[in-house]
Scaffold this active site. Sequence first.
Site, PDB file in Angstrom:
ATOM      1  N   VAL A 187       0.837  -1.222   0.000  1.00 21.76           N
ATOM      2  CA  VAL A 187       0.000   0.000   0.000  1.00 21.76           C
ATOM      3  C   VAL A 187       0.865   1.263   0.000  1.00 21.76           C
ATOM      4  O   VAL A 187       1.956   1.282   0.587  1.00 21.76           O
ATOM      5  CB  VAL A 187      -0.974  -0.014   1.210  1.00 21.76           C
ATOM      6  CG1 VAL A 187      -0.247   0.137   2.542  1.00 21.76           C
ATOM      7  CG2 VAL A 187      -2.044   1.055   1.059  1.00 21.76           C
ATOM      8  N   HIS A 188       0.415   2.302  -0.693  1.00 18.76           N
ATOM      9  CA  HIS A 188       1.107   3.595  -0.700  1.00 18.76           C
ATOM     10  C   HIS A 188       0.110   4.679  -1.077  1.00 18.76           C
ATOM     11  O   HIS A 188      -0.815   4.431  -1.837  1.00 18.76           O
ATOM     12  CB  HIS A 188       2.294   3.582  -1.684  1.00 18.76           C
ATOM     13  CG  HIS A 188       1.958   3.100  -3.058  1.00 18.76           C
ATOM     14  ND1 HIS A 188       1.794   1.762  -3.361  1.00 18.76           N
ATOM     15  CD2 HIS A 188       1.717   3.765  -4.216  1.00 18.76           C
ATOM     16  CE1 HIS A 188       1.492   1.629  -4.651  1.00 18.76           C
ATOM     17  NE2 HIS A 188       1.429   2.828  -5.189  1.00 18.76           N
TER      18      HIS A 188
END
Length: 157
Positions: free
Chosen positions: A118-119
């Site tokens: 995730v980012h």
Amino acid sequence: MEQIWAPWRMQYIRMEKPEGCILCDKPGEKKDTDNFILYRGKKNFVMLNTFPYNPGHLLIIPYRHVPGLDDLTKEEAAEHAEIIKKCIRILKNAFNPTGFNIGVNMGRVAGAGIADHVHSHIVPRWQGDTNFMPVVGCARVIPEAVADTYERLKDKF
Ligand SMILES: [Zn+2]
């Protein structure tokens, strides 16, 4: 919202993706300038997107390899949010944008390029930017433009 025209991203879409996870590998390489890593927090780091939608397109990334925002611990999530605030302040001062797109693409179906780590994305926006990037936007120019953005931002963190 107008779509940003970013033709150099075709290079990214077409290129061979490396094995493993670049978001895990890059902070481990200890080559922050080469990797355009701007800031290291305790639980998250900030990196320039090498294939930006706009100049100053930042990624905020937890060190831990987890797919969703809901997988972050309270501490990771709190720092993630604090760093987003910090990035907004820095981008406002450095580039004077008139707006931002801030968001997370979770899962390939939602458009995530690196779906399992995730980012958050922060993309500064300017009036008329949909017409601006093609001017500088040939694929050859972009790596230099990203390096220039790095130089302008790295001391601000
Ligand atoms: Zn990863």
